[in-house]
Structures are given as C-alpha cells and as structure tokens.
Motif scaffolding. Structure first.
Motif, PDB file in Angstrom:
ATOM      1  N   THR A  39      14.113  18.878  56.847  1.00 26.68           N
ATOM      2  CA  THR A  39      13.781  18.918  55.426  1.00 26.68           C
ATOM      3  C   THR A  39      12.281  18.721  55.236  1.00 26.68           C
ATOM      4  O   THR A  39      11.690  17.793  55.783  1.00 26.68           O
ATOM      5  N   GLY A  40      11.655  19.606  54.465  1.00 17.22           N
ATOM      6  CA  GLY A  40      10.227  19.521  54.213  1.00 17.22           C
ATOM      7  C   GLY A  40       9.379  20.365  55.150  1.00 17.22           C
ATOM      8  O   GLY A  40       8.189  20.564  54.878  1.00 17.22           O
ATOM      9  N   ASP A  41       9.971  20.865  56.247  1.00 19.70           N
ATOM     10  CA  ASP A  41       9.224  21.750  57.144  1.00 19.70           C
ATOM     11  C   ASP A  41       8.885  23.061  56.437  1.00 19.70           C
ATOM     12  O   ASP A  41       9.633  23.498  55.552  1.00 19.70           O
ATOM     13  N   PRO A  42       7.802  23.724  56.839  1.00 19.57           N
ATOM     14  CA  PRO A  42       7.523  25.049  56.280  1.00 19.57           C
ATOM     15  C   PRO A  42       8.669  26.009  56.605  1.00 19.57           C
ATOM     16  O   PRO A  42       9.168  26.030  57.730  1.00 19.57           O
ATOM     17  N   ALA A  43       9.093  26.785  55.623  1.00 18.03           N
ATOM     18  CA  ALA A  43      10.201  27.731  55.812  1.00 18.03           C
ATOM     19  C   ALA A  43       9.615  29.085  56.193  1.00 18.03           C
ATOM     20  O   ALA A  43       9.159  29.832  55.330  1.00 18.03           O
ATOM     21  N   ARG A  44       9.642  29.384  57.480  1.00 15.91           N
ATOM     22  CA  ARG A  44       9.017  30.614  57.978  1.00 15.91           C
ATOM     23  C   ARG A  44       9.993  31.519  58.716  1.00 15.91           C
ATOM     24  O   ARG A  44       9.696  32.687  58.919  1.00 15.91           O
ATOM     25  N   GLN A  45      11.144  30.989  59.170  1.00 14.33           N
ATOM     26  CA  GLN A  45      12.106  31.795  59.927  1.00 14.33           C
ATOM     27  C   GLN A  45      13.513  31.613  59.362  1.00 14.33           C
ATOM     28  O   GLN A  45      13.809  30.606  58.716  1.00 14.33           O
ATOM     29  N   CYS A  46      14.373  32.581  59.646  1.00 10.55           N
ATOM     30  CA  CYS A  46      15.802  32.418  59.408  1.00 10.55           C
ATOM     31  C   CYS A  46      16.536  32.703  60.708  1.00 10.55           C
ATOM     32  O   CYS A  46      15.959  33.264  61.654  1.00 10.55           O
ATOM     33  N   TYR A  47      17.798  32.305  60.772  1.00 10.54           N
ATOM     34  CA  TYR A  47      18.529  32.305  62.031  1.00 10.54           C
ATOM     35  C   TYR A  47      19.923  32.893  61.851  1.00 10.54           C
ATOM     36  O   TYR A  47      20.542  32.754  60.791  1.00 10.54           O
ATOM     37  N   LEU A  48      20.423  33.506  62.915  1.00 13.51           N
ATOM     38  CA  LEU A  48      21.795  34.000  62.966  1.00 13.51           C
ATOM     39  C   LEU A  48      22.438  33.409  64.222  1.00 13.51           C
ATOM     40  O   LEU A  48      21.853  33.462  65.297  1.00 13.51           O
ATOM     41  N   ILE A  49      23.630  32.827  64.071  1.00 20.67           N
ATOM     42  CA  ILE A  49      24.289  32.141  65.179  1.00 20.67           C
ATOM     43  C   ILE A  49      25.066  33.147  66.025  1.00 20.67           C
ATOM     44  O   ILE A  49      25.898  33.886  65.516  1.00 20.67           O
ATOM     45  N   LEU A  50      24.781  33.148  67.334  1.00 18.68           N
ATOM     46  CA  LEU A  50      25.534  33.968  68.281  1.00 18.68           C
ATOM     47  C   LEU A  50      26.692  33.185  68.885  1.00 18.68           C
ATOM     48  O   LEU A  50      27.813  33.678  68.966  1.00 18.68           O
ATOM     49  N   THR A  51      26.411  31.968  69.343  1.00 18.47           N
ATOM     50  CA  THR A  51      27.453  31.095  69.898  1.00 18.47           C
ATOM     51  C   THR A  51      27.197  29.671  69.434  1.00 18.47           C
ATOM     52  O   THR A  51      26.075  29.296  69.126  1.00 18.47           O
ATOM     53  N   GLY A  52      28.265  28.859  69.393  1.00 18.28           N
ATOM     54  CA  GLY A  52      28.125  27.459  69.025  1.00 18.28           C
ATOM     55  C   GLY A  52      28.208  27.228  67.527  1.00 18.28           C
ATOM     56  O   GLY A  52      28.526  28.125  66.744  1.00 18.28           O
ATOM     57  N   LYS A  53      27.888  25.992  67.122  1.00 19.10           N
ATOM     58  CA  LYS A  53      27.960  25.599  65.712  1.00 19.10           C
ATOM     59  C   LYS A  53      26.698  24.847  65.323  1.00 19.10           C
ATOM     60  O   LYS A  53      26.100  24.129  66.125  1.00 19.10           O
ATOM     61  N   VAL A  54      26.312  25.001  64.062  1.00 22.10           N
ATOM     62  CA  VAL A  54      25.126  24.356  63.498  1.00 22.10           C
ATOM     63  C   VAL A  54      25.509  23.737  62.166  1.00 22.10           C
ATOM     64  O   VAL A  54      26.274  24.335  61.393  1.00 22.10           O
ATOM     65  N   LYS A  55      24.993  22.535  61.894  1.00 23.62           N
ATOM     66  CA  LYS A  55      25.272  21.895  60.613  1.00 23.62           C
ATOM     67  C   LYS A  55      23.997  21.799  59.780  1.00 23.62           C
ATOM     68  O   LYS A  55      22.893  21.680  60.307  1.00 23.62           O
ATOM     69  N   LEU A  56      24.179  21.878  58.470  1.00 25.10           N
ATOM     70  CA  LEU A  56      23.098  21.661  57.515  1.00 25.10           C
ATOM     71  C   LEU A  56      23.343  20.337  56.807  1.00 25.10           C
ATOM     72  O   LEU A  56      24.460  20.060  56.369  1.00 25.10           O
ATOM     73  N   SER A  57      22.322  19.530  56.710  1.00 25.25           N
ATOM     74  CA  SER A  57      22.483  18.217  56.073  1.00 25.25           C
ATOM     75  C   SER A  57      21.251  17.892  55.248  1.00 25.25           C
ATOM     76  O   SER A  57      20.197  18.519  55.369  1.00 25.25           O
ATOM     77  N   ARG A  58      21.419  16.880  54.410  1.00 28.29           N
ATOM     78  CA  ARG A  58      20.322  16.409  53.571  1.00 28.29           C
ATOM     79  C   ARG A  58      20.361  14.894  53.553  1.00 28.29           C
ATOM     80  O   ARG A  58      21.431  14.285  53.480  1.00 28.29           O
ATOM     81  N   THR A  59      19.201  14.283  53.620  1.00 30.16           N
ATOM     82  CA  THR A  59      19.104  12.829  53.645  1.00 30.16           C
ATOM     83  C   THR A  59      18.558  12.322  52.323  1.00 30.16           C
ATOM     84  O   THR A  59      17.605  12.876  51.775  1.00 30.16           O
ATOM     85  N   SER A  60      19.195  11.280  51.793  1.00 33.52           N
ATOM     86  CA  SER A  60      18.730  10.673  50.551  1.00 33.52           C
ATOM     87  C   SER A  60      18.463   9.192  50.778  1.00 33.52           C
ATOM     88  O   SER A  60      19.046   8.572  51.670  1.00 33.52           O
ATOM     89  N   LYS A  61      17.571   8.651  49.976  1.00 31.23           N
ATOM     90  CA  LYS A  61      17.232   7.230  50.086  1.00 31.23           C
ATOM     91  C   LYS A  61      18.113   6.424  49.145  1.00 31.23           C
ATOM     92  O   LYS A  61      18.462   6.861  48.046  1.00 31.23           O
ATOM     93  N   HIS A  62      18.465   5.217  49.586  1.00 34.97           N
ATOM     94  CA  HIS A  62      19.384   4.369  48.827  1.00 34.97           C
ATOM     95  C   HIS A  62      18.957   2.926  49.002  1.00 34.97           C
ATOM     96  O   HIS A  62      18.704   2.462  50.118  1.00 34.97           O
ATOM     97  N   GLN A  63      18.851   2.211  47.884  1.00 33.39           N
ATOM     98  CA  GLN A  63      18.498   0.797  47.925  1.00 33.39           C
ATOM     99  C   GLN A  63      19.692  -0.018  47.448  1.00 33.39           C
ATOM    100  O   GLN A  63      19.999  -0.058  46.259  1.00 33.39           O
ATOM    101  N   PRO A  64      20.428  -0.654  48.365  1.00 28.86           N
ATOM    102  CA  PRO A  64      21.628  -1.397  47.967  1.00 28.86           C
ATOM    103  C   PRO A  64      21.272  -2.610  47.126  1.00 28.86           C
ATOM    104  O   PRO A  64      20.222  -3.236  47.325  1.00 28.86           O
ATOM    105  N   PRO A  65      22.146  -2.949  46.184  1.00 34.49           N
ATOM    106  CA  PRO A  65      21.879  -4.134  45.359  1.00 34.49           C
ATOM    107  C   PRO A  65      22.086  -5.403  46.179  1.00 34.49           C
ATOM    108  O   PRO A  65      22.858  -5.415  47.139  1.00 34.49           O
ATOM    109  N   PRO A  66      21.393  -6.477  45.827  1.00 27.82           N
ATOM    110  CA  PRO A  66      21.592  -7.728  46.567  1.00 27.82           C
ATOM    111  C   PRO A  66      22.955  -8.312  46.269  1.00 27.82           C
ATOM    112  O   PRO A  66      23.539  -8.046  45.212  1.00 27.82           O
ATOM    113  N   PRO A  67      23.513  -9.088  47.180  1.00 30.10           N
ATOM    114  CA  PRO A  67      24.807  -9.723  46.914  1.00 30.10           C
ATOM    115  C   PRO A  67      24.675 -10.724  45.779  1.00 30.10           C
ATOM    116  O   PRO A  67      23.648 -11.393  45.657  1.00 30.10           O
ATOM    117  N   PRO A  68      25.686 -10.816  44.912  1.00 30.10           N
ATOM    118  CA  PRO A  68      25.580 -11.761  43.788  1.00 30.10           C
ATOM    119  C   PRO A  68      25.572 -13.201  44.293  1.00 30.10           C
ATOM    120  O   PRO A  68      26.325 -13.561  45.202  1.00 30.10           O
TER     121      PRO A  68
END
Length: 265
Positions: A52-81
C-alpha cells in the motif's frame, strides 16, 4: 523481491492463459502484442509483490498459485475501565496511546486472475498490498505499455474495461455480503465464493460434494469476513457438525451446497 525465472511448465501456462478472461477476449494479433510486453516472475509463499502506497506502475496476471490483496488500518484500543475509586495505571495509559494495526483481507485470487490493473489507467499509488499465499508464477505488464495498447487496439481496451468491471462487481458483492449478514451468513457467503472460484471436481459418489483448496488460514478467513478467528472457528465447527461441510487445514469440502446457499440468501 520478485525476479524473472524460467517459464512454467507448458501445461500450467497453457491452462492459466486459457482461464484468463482478459486474454480470452483478444484477437490473436492483440494477444501476441500483449504477451510480448509481459515478463514472467516467480514469487515465494508469503512474498510481498507490492505494498500500500507504492507507486502503481505494473499489473499482474496469475499463471500458477494464489495471491491475496489486503489493506492495513490503524486502531487505538480504549483503555480498560478503572475500578471504582481507582485511577488508571501508567501501564494502562501507555496501552491507551499505543496505536495497533489491523489487516483486512480483501480477496484471494488464483490462475487466470489479474490484479493491479488500475495502474493502466491511473499510475498513482497502490491502494492495497499484494502478497503470495502460495508459491506463484505471474506475468508482469508495465502499465504504460498496456495503456498504449489500449489506445491503439479496441479489443484490448474492451478487455481492460471488463477486468475493471469485474473488480467493481466483486467489490459490490463483497460489500453486500458483509453488510447484510451476521457472521454465520458472512462465512457461508465466503465459502460459496471460494467454492465457485476454487472448487475441484465433484465426488462421483456425491455429485454435490466438492473439495475447495483455498490455502488460507482461519485467521485469514476471519480477516475477510471481519470477525475473530475464534468466532469463525465456531461457525465452521457448527457447519461441520450439521454435515454441511468437512473442514481440513487450508481446505474444505462442501457436502450440502444448497444449505450454504440458503444461509446466504
């Protein structure tokens, strides 16, 4: 990082190229032009193809195997009461200011699928991270080269538009499946989509029975449906106890697809 390798076996390559909707729509002349612009790569299991955030310069086609797409988000948990009359400890305050990251798995793809295709139309930055679920062989296309072919050849333009339309439809289906169902329904939706994409030949004894080798961990399955691994495990165990599926590590067998479909609907 990804690197050029020797070609895959002729059988694997031919099967994957035959499955690729993008290439299937091209004339022979256009297909030759597109393939001339491709570089074959091999990536190891767990290897990152782009982030995520890399320059988008290429696209890909899968011949064999599997690839996953994911996204990471930031999370700040609340303190325990705090307990009545008790102040937050220094450790609790420190935990409250610690930002954690969460990974959402958007989708998993296999032979014939294309990803990173937006680089052909908009060479901005990557909106997701692509990582190999298994060892995989890919065709890499430079986005500017495909963009030139899109401008020159109508069938290439229409094929690329079809790829983008498929991506949008998949995104809409995913949103609908995730928003309108509880966890059990979302898991059923996911199993049906994995069955449709990766289902193998049916059992001659039971024609409705199909094995699905998805190569994902339960944590990754949970990331797709937006639930905890423990919750997804309970749902899978429930479906298995009712004879709807049979679960094994990184694969499952659908015994009663109509039951899963009914749960989705």
């Amino acid at each position: 990082m990804s690197r050029p390798t020797q070609a895959s076996t002729a059988a694997q390559r031919a099967a994957a190229l035959k499955q690729a909707p993008f290439l299937a729509q091209l004339s022979e002349a256009s297909r030759e032009r597109v393939m001339a612009a491709a570089t074959e790569l091999r990536v190891h299991r767990g290897e990152e193809i782009f982030h995520t955030g890399d320059p988008a310069r290429q696209c890909y086609l899968i011949l064999t195997g599997k690839v996953k797409l994911s996204r990471t988000s930031k999370h700040q948990p609340p303190p325990p009461p705090p307990r009545p009359g008790e102040k937050l400890t220094v450790a609790a305050r420190r935990r409250a200011t610690t930002v954690q990251t969460r990974e959402s798995l958007l989708w998993v793809m296999g032979p014939g699928d294309m990803f990173g295709e937006l680089s052909v139309f908009d060479q901005g930055t990557r909106s997701s991270t692509a990582k190999a679920v298994t060892a995989a062989t890919l065709l890499r296309f430079e986005g500017n080269q495909l963009a030139a072919l899109v401008g020159m050849r109508q069938d290439v333009a229409l094929a690329m538009l079809q790829v983008v339309a498929t991506r949008l439809r998949r995104s809409d289906d995913h949103t609908t499946g995730m928003v309108l169902s509880d966890v059990s329904g979302r898991v059923a939706w996911l199993l049906m989509h994995l069955l449709e994409r990766f289902g193998e030949d049916s059992d001659p004894v039971n024609e409705d029975s199909q094995w699905v080798r998805h190569d994902l961990t339960q944590t990754e399955l949970a990331q797709i449906v937006g639930a905890s691994r423990e919750t997804v495990n309970k749902v899978l165990t429930d479906y298995e106890s009712r004879g709807i599926i049979e679960v094994r590590p990184r694969e499952f067998r659908v015994l009663m697809p109509q039951k899963l479909l009914a749960r989705v609907e």
